[in-house]
Structure formats: C-alpha cells, structure tokens
Motif scaffolding. Structure first.
Motif, PDB file in Angstrom:
ATOM      1  N   MET A   1     -11.768  -1.078  -4.816  1.00 52.28           N
ATOM      2  CA  MET A   1     -10.773  -2.152  -4.728  1.00 52.28           C
ATOM      3  C   MET A   1     -11.477  -3.448  -4.363  1.00 52.28           C
ATOM      4  O   MET A   1     -12.355  -3.486  -3.506  1.00 52.28           O
ATOM      5  N   VAL A  81      -1.521  -5.616  -6.357  1.00 54.97           N
ATOM      6  CA  VAL A  81      -1.079  -4.652  -5.353  1.00 54.97           C
ATOM      7  C   VAL A  81       0.434  -4.771  -5.196  1.00 54.97           C
ATOM      8  O   VAL A  81       0.959  -5.884  -5.125  1.00 54.97           O
ATOM      9  N   ARG A 125      -3.056  -0.953  -7.366  1.00 58.80           N
ATOM     10  CA  ARG A 125      -2.708  -0.109  -6.222  1.00 58.80           C
ATOM     11  C   ARG A 125      -1.239  -0.245  -5.848  1.00 58.80           C
ATOM     12  O   ARG A 125      -0.679  -1.331  -5.873  1.00 58.80           O
ATOM     13  N   PRO A 274      -9.204   3.040  -3.250  1.00 56.51           N
ATOM     14  CA  PRO A 274      -8.183   3.836  -3.925  1.00 56.51           C
ATOM     15  C   PRO A 274      -8.798   5.002  -4.668  1.00 56.51           C
ATOM     16  O   PRO A 274      -9.919   4.928  -5.160  1.00 56.51           O
TER      17      PRO A 274
END
Length: 367
Positions: A1, A81, A125, A274
């Motif tokens: 990430m 996100v 994510r 992640p």
C-alpha cells in the motif's frame, strides 16, 4: 500500500462517533478525505457538521443507499481507500426495525459497490467496521470440555430467570476460531456486509480488512441515542444521583473498548500491508484471504461491575438488580485480542477505570 499522503479516502458514516475520532488521526495525513453521512437525528441531535469532525474532511450530507449521492461523489473523487462505517447499530432496535437495518447495512453496501462498478473504480483497500454481534452468543464449553454453540436464549428461558446455559461456561470469541452465528438482525446484517464485501474484493483482486469491534465507548458518543451507548446512559443516570437499573442478574458480560483505542486500531489496520492471497493470515481471520481482527480491551466486564464503577465516580446510590431482560440479548460477549496484537502495531491503552473517568469529564463538558 502506498504512502498515506497519496491516498484519496472515502469514509461512509464518517461524521459519527468513530468517524470523527478517526478523522482527527488521518484527515490531515491523507491526500483527500471525503465523508458521506446522512446526519441521522437518532445520532445527531442537530443536523449540522459535527465540531469533532476534522476540518480537512470534506462532508457530503447524503444517504449511502442513494445511488445519486454516490454518483455525485465518485464524479469528483476516485477513492483509493474506502472505510465503511455507515450502519444502523441498535441491536435491540433491529428486532422491531429490521427493514431499516437491512436497508442501510446491506443495501447501502451493495449500492456503494454498484456505484464503484458503474464508475470503473476499484479501490486499493476497503476497511469495514464490523461488530462482535456477528458471533451472537458465541461458543460455550461444557464441564466435560465439549465446545458447542447454544444459540439464542429463548423467551421461556428469560421468563424462568435462566440467564446462563446450565453446566457450561462462555468462551471469548476470536476471529480465527469462533464461527459467526448472529442472534440479532443487526448482527446478521453486519455479517452480510462482511460476506458481500469479501465477494466483491476477491472477484477484483483488491483487499478487504474487517475490524470486529466490541462495545465502543468514550467522548463523542451520542448522548441522545437510547439504543446504543450503555456506558453513556449509565453515566447520565449516576450524574443525576439516580441508582442505575441492572438487567438480569448483573452478570451480563461485555468487552468495553475506549474510542481512542478503536480509532488507533483503524490507523494500524490501514498502515498494514493489504493481503489479497487466498488463505493468507488464516491465523488471524476467517474467509478467503480476508484479515479479520477482533478489537476490544481483551477484558470481560460484567454490567454490574461497570455500573458500580460509574456510580462510585459520582458517589451515586448503588446500582440495583431489576431482573428485567431484553429478548435477543447476548449473555456474554468478550474477545481474545492476542492475534490482533500479533498482527497489527496496536494495543489498547485505556483500561476501564481510566476510560470511564475520561468519558465523565467529557459528559460534564457537554451537559
């Protein structure tokens, strides 16, 4: 990430209790922070931007179940996100308002995913705020060592004052071992959120992290919502010099986790790399490649113990046992957090006595 500063974050329900606390930690650290919140009057006594929401957060007042709201937001920002906090949360209330809970929690999630699909957006994510309610009554152990799932206590049990399951003791829940068996409409909708999001992200090779929260309390929680926040309710009663009424025999157990610890857990989960590989983190979570973390204090507290601590703070009359009950209530709900501690750069820092004192100071400033 990638680094937080490069991220564009959408937070559903982000003007609520947890969202405001989280915004203080992340809003200034990410590239863009957009909050979608309906400012529901059950939570927000005044329908205006909460003072506790960080100024860097862009607030969009709208309902997550409305496709037009999503189309407008996604035309402006392509999130890397998504933190999904939006939910109806009243466990007891969900028995009488099942449609409302299912609409917001389940349909709101699918509307969000459909909108992302329409706009061709696959975030890097998702973080989902789930609940200990997905476990229901959880696992119990008989005197001989047999582990079983007793399910929901019946109305007849309540009427007979049979609060526990005879000859057995409750086991703390843990995501790696405890099979989710919700016993409330609310819990069922939260488990549905987990499954729906997992199906979507697995099909698109992106990532989902699930945080199963225990009973969250602390400064910023609603003082007007009678369906959530037992710590707040008890505090206001004791502050007025009233004796706190206790249901059943006082031995209902919960894991009370302070809001700062919960917000810090989200930050730690967001910083975690992640994982999208099937079976990864199997020791932490359940499902195919979905890291699932129990977030609590790791300490079970009876409702009577909680009430006694709050009453002592105000020198209020001792709590009293009423023998009343609520159909559908879980008897024991606490969790083990050792797997979470081992996987995240996080640990709870607020024991109950300190947290109760912190909440009382905040309530005094509000009232």
């Amino acid at each position: 990430m990638s680094e937080l500063s490069a991220h564009r974050v959408i937070v559903t329900g982000g003007a609520g209790f947890i969202g405001c606390a989280l915004s203080e930690r992340l809003a200034g650290a990410v590239g863009k922070w957009v909050v979608i919140d309906s400012l529901h009057p059950q939570v927000h006594e005044v329908q205006e931007r909460p003072a506790a929401l960080h100024e860097a957060a862009e607030l969009v007042v709208g309902d997550v179940t409305d496709p037009a709201v999503w189309d407008a937001v996604l035309a402006d920002v392509q999130p890397t996100v998504v933190i999904h906090l939006a939910a109806e949360t009243g466990t007891a209330q969900s028995l009488d308002e099942a449609t409302r809970h299912a609409h917001v929690n389940v349909v709101g999630t699918t509307v969000m995913l459909d909108a992302l699909g329409r706009h061709g957006i696959v975030p890097e994510r998702f973080l989902l705020s789930s609940s200990r309610a997905v476990y229901g009554e959880g696992a119990w152990e008989r005197e001989g060592g047999e582990v079983f799932y007793p399910g929901q206590r019946s109305h007849a049990q309540f009427e007979a004052g049979q609060w526990d399951f005879a000859g057995a003791r409750p086991l703390p829940s843990t995501a790696a071992l405890t099979v989710p068996k919700p016993t409330s409409v609310y819990g069922a909708t939260k488990l549905a959120q987990e499954n729906i999001l997992a199906a979507w992200v697995n099909a698109r090779d992106t990532a989902l992290t699930v945080l199963r929260l225990q009973n969250v309390y602390g400064p910023g929680q609603s003082l007007v919502n009678s369906y959530t926040g037992i710590v707040s309710l008890f505090s206001q009663l004791a502050r007025r010099g009233e004796s706190i009424p206790i249901y059943e025999d006082g031995a209902i157990t919960r894991d009370f986790v302070y809001i700062d610890d919960v917000a810090d857990a989200f930050v730690a989960a967001l910083a975690e790399q992640p994982c999208t590989e099937t079976g990864a983190r199997a020791g932490v979570g359940v499902g195919a490649g979905t890291p699932t973390f129990d977030v609590g204090s790791g300490v079970g507290t009876t409702i009577l113990q909680l009430a006694e601590a709050i009453a002592a703070y105000y020198s209020a009359p001792a709590p009293h046992i009423t023998g009343r009950y609520r159909d559908g209530d879980v008897r024991h709900a606490e969790c083990r957090i050792d797997a979470t501690l081992g996987a995240l750069e996080w640990e709870p820092r607020w024991p109950l006595d300190r947290g109760v004192a912190g909440l009382q100071e905040w309530i005094g400033s509000q009232l």
